[in-house]
Structure formats: C-alpha cells, structure tokens
Write an enzyme that holds these catalytic residues in place. Structure first.
Site, PDB file in Angstrom:
ATOM      1  CB  SER A 282      10.089   3.073   4.951  1.00 31.50           C
ATOM      2  OG  SER A 282      11.364   3.544   4.521  1.00 31.50           O
TER       3      SER A 282
ATOM      4  CG  ASP B   7      -1.888  -1.018   1.110  1.00 28.20           C
ATOM      5  OD1 ASP B   7      -1.912  -2.070   0.417  1.00 28.20           O
ATOM      6  OD2 ASP B   7      -2.697  -1.165   2.230  1.00 28.20           O
TER       7      ASP B   7
ATOM      8  CG  HIS C  15       2.703  -8.814  -0.003  1.00 32.58           C
ATOM      9  ND1 HIS C  15       1.991  -9.975   0.497  1.00 32.58           N
ATOM     10  CD2 HIS C  15       2.595  -7.552   0.927  1.00 32.58           C
ATOM     11  CE1 HIS C  15       1.447  -9.697   1.349  1.00 32.58           C
ATOM     12  NE2 HIS C  15       1.638  -8.288   1.820  1.00 32.58           N
TER      13      HIS C  15
END
Length: 302
Positions: A270, A78, A163
C-alpha cells in the site's frame, strides 16, 4: 466494484494454512512473480510460512537494514517514492501534476484539543469552512518553518512492515473508513484526490521541528492495517460506513517512538504518507521514482 468485500475475501484466503508440501511451490510462485528478495528475510525456508499472509508480513534479518543515524529523517518502509516536496497553499501532489487536499486528507484540525476524549469518537467532516490555504495556516507552524510531504508506495513484492522514520511523539489517531481503490502509480496518475478517498489511519504528533504526521493508506486487497501501538484500530470492517465520517482517538499519554522502531504492517502492499514541518534548508535525499529501502536516508535539516 465491491472492493472492500473483495479485499476481505482476499484477506481470508491469505490466512488459509497451506499443506507443507504446497508452501514452497505456491509461495515460491509469488516470490518469482513479484521479485521478492528471500535473502533478506529472517526466515528463508518457505515451508515455515503457514500461509501467504505470514509471508507478506515476513520480518527482515537484523543486519540487512541498518538505520541511518546521520540524517534526521529515514525511509519508513521499502517502496517507491511517488512524490515529495513542499506543501503550498494546502495542496499536495500525489504524483507530478495530480493533486489532493491537505484539509481533506487530515480532516479538521482538532487533534491537539484538550477537550478530546481518550476513547474513540465518531466525527463527521461534512462542514469544513476553512479554505485549503487557511487550513495549512491553522497548523500553526513555527515561525520560518515549512511544511513538507513524501509518499512511498509499497509494491506487492516489497517488505510490508513499516517503521518510524524519526523519533517523534504520537498524540492522536484519526481513522477514515474510506474506499479501497488501488494505489499503484498508474492509478495515482489517473484519479485526482485518490488518497482522500481511501481508507487510512492518520497518526499526528510532534517531532523536534514541530508538527509530524505519518499515515498508512489502505488499497484494494489491503484491507488490513495493523499498528503496533494502537491495538484498538480496526480497518475494513463489515457493514456500510457513513460517508464523511472518521474515528478519532486521543492518546492521553503520548507515545514516543524512536527512529527505526517497528510501527505497523500492511497485508500486501500500500502507501505511507508523511506530512511534517521542517526548518528552512530541509532537503530530501531522494528523487521522484526512486526505489528506497527502510532505514535509508530520506531527508536532512542541515
């Protein structure tokens, strides 16, 4: 400012177990401040999170992020797309008009050397004789292929695990101790070469179109980067690190990760940087400034 020490203190604070009666109001305040979507969380009862760190690293419900299977590249996390585009002359853009060096970000091109030890090695990159353009040429892209990159910024309220954006083979890790400067978009517009200053874990290997790299970049209060397939990685360690030093690890048995596999996690938000080669006609399916979710289409080679 002693940003590394501050980040370590923040990390310790995040791991302090809260009394059950304080979990809902304190973590709930964080949810409200940063707009976290609790409906997406696998565990929605805030009392089940022992501390803020557990909430930052919360897992999602399995049905809220279906991984797109029609595009060759999907979003690894995200976040917000800071920039994407083709890499030319060895120069990348961190935001529109603010650049950094491919050579400085990845370090010397030695990750495919058979002479590398499978154990972590310490290397200095004080001397880097290649120009930026020559460095890009040294990546030896397949004839006709182009080099692309994409930067995704994870805000404090975002899901903090990331991911694999495609199926690829991880062959090498390079850890730059670096600094822990803020990487929010405002700072990225102000400090040229920001990502080359910060601590980062750079993983390189191959995907179906050739060279592929995925990097987790640390930031203030994000001293902890955890990679599930690389238990030896330790970030934001105590003690002063020499300048211009990085730590290499060559995987003698390359690790295959599939599109959508969990790759790692940040302690707070981050940045993820993807650098990869692709055939002519590759197109990004997002625009600069877009909010994107893990598993959604990022790019297509057709």
């Amino acid at each position: 400012m002693p940003l590394k020490s501050i980040s370590r203190l923040w990390g310790r604070f995040n791991q302090v177990d809260l009394p059950v009666f304080l979990r809902r109001p304190l973590i709930g305040l964080y949810v409200w401040l940063f707009g976290c979507d609790l409906k997406e969380a696998l565990e929605q009862d805030l009392r089940s999170y022992r501390n803020l760190g557990e909430f930052f690293r919360r897992q999602l419900r399995h049905d809220v992020r279906p991984v797109d299977d029609t595009h060759v590249l999907t979003s690894p996390s995200d976040g917000k797309v800071l920039y994407h585009g083709q890499v030319k002359h060895g120069i990348l853009e961190q935001v529109k008009g603010v650049t950094y060096s491919l050579r400085g970000f990845l370090g010397p091109q030695t990750w495919d050397s058979s002479s590398l030890s499978p154990l972590p090695t310490v290397t200095s990159h004080d001397v880097m004789p290649l120009s930026d353009e020559a460095y890009q040429n040294s990546l030896r892209l397949k004839p006709g292929n182009e080099l692309h990159h994409c930067i995704i910024y994870l805000a404090p309220g975002d899901y903090h695990r990331f991911h694999s954006p495609t199926t690829w083979t991880v062959q090498h890790r390079r850890h730059f101790p670096g600094e822990l400067l803020s990487v929010n978009p405002g700072v990225a517009r102000w400090i040229q070469g920001l990502f080359n200053f910060n601590e980062r874990a750079v993983y390189t290997g191959q995907w179906e179109h050739g060279f592929f790299s995925m990097s987790a970049v640390g930031a203030t209060n994000v001293g902890s980067i955890k990679i599930y397939c690389d238990k030896e990685l330790q970030t934001n360690v105590h003690g002063k690190q020499p300048q211009n030093v990085f730590y290499d690890k060559h995987f003698t048995e390359p690790i295959t990760v599939h599109k959508g596999d969990m790759f790692g996690e940040f302690n707070l938000g981050s940045t993820i940087v993807l650098i990869f080669e692709a055939p002519p006609g590759f197109q990004f399916k997002v625009s600069e400034g877009d909010k994107i979710k893990f598993g959604r289409p990022l790019g297509s080679s057709a």
